[in-house]
Design a protein around this motif. Structure first.
Motif, PDB file in Angstrom:
ATOM      1  N   LYS A  66       7.227 -10.050  -3.394  1.00  0.00           N
ATOM      2  CA  LYS A  66       6.851  -8.960  -4.284  1.00  0.00           C
ATOM      3  C   LYS A  66       5.875  -7.981  -3.623  1.00  0.00           C
ATOM      4  N   THR A  69       7.828  -5.807  -1.175  1.00  0.00           N
ATOM      5  CA  THR A  69       8.679  -4.849  -1.884  1.00  0.00           C
ATOM      6  C   THR A  69       7.852  -3.687  -2.420  1.00  0.00           C
ATOM      7  N   ASN A  70       6.714  -4.004  -2.991  1.00  0.00           N
ATOM      8  CA  ASN A  70       5.839  -2.924  -3.486  1.00  0.00           C
ATOM      9  C   ASN A  70       5.376  -2.015  -2.364  1.00  0.00           C
ATOM     10  N   TRP A  71       5.043  -2.592  -1.215  1.00  0.00           N
ATOM     11  CA  TRP A  71       4.584  -1.791  -0.083  1.00  0.00           C
ATOM     12  C   TRP A  71       5.711  -0.904   0.451  1.00  0.00           C
ATOM     13  N   LEU A  72       6.938  -1.443   0.514  1.00  0.00           N
ATOM     14  CA  LEU A  72       8.065  -0.647   1.002  1.00  0.00           C
ATOM     15  C   LEU A  72       8.427   0.462   0.025  1.00  0.00           C
ATOM     16  N   ASN A  73       8.296   0.219  -1.267  1.00  0.00           N
ATOM     17  CA  ASN A  73       8.576   1.269  -2.248  1.00  0.00           C
ATOM     18  C   ASN A  73       7.503   2.339  -2.252  1.00  0.00           C
ATOM     19  N   PHE A  74       6.289   1.991  -1.870  1.00  0.00           N
ATOM     20  CA  PHE A  74       5.197   2.947  -1.845  1.00  0.00           C
ATOM     21  C   PHE A  74       5.324   3.936  -0.685  1.00  0.00           C
TER      22      PHE A  74
END
Length: 75
Positions: A66, A69-74
């Protein structure tokens, strides 16, 4: 309870059939690994036969990835 005893007897039978073949071939490490995997599988099958809820490993992977994923979406 009846199903867990049947599962245990089947696993013991499988072990009695396969382990001597491995030991005759002097495959001691392989037989120990086979016994470990058979024991783990038997344990989980008995838990399922007793209707004990087991955690889903996919949930653990979701928690683990998680932050990535948050870092890649940011970015």
């Amino acid at each position: 309870m009846f199903y867990s005893i049947i599962i245990l007897f089947i696993s013991i039978g499988i072990g009695l059939l396969e382990i001597p073949k491995l030991l005759r071939g002097k495959l001691v490490r392989e037989s120990l690994f086979y016994l470990l995997i058979l024991s783990i599988g038997t344990f989980f099958c008995i838990l399922l036969a007793l209707d004990i809820n087991l955690p889903n490993p996919v949930n653990w992977l979701t928690i683990l990835f998680k932050p990535l994923t948050n870092w890649l979406n940011f970015t």
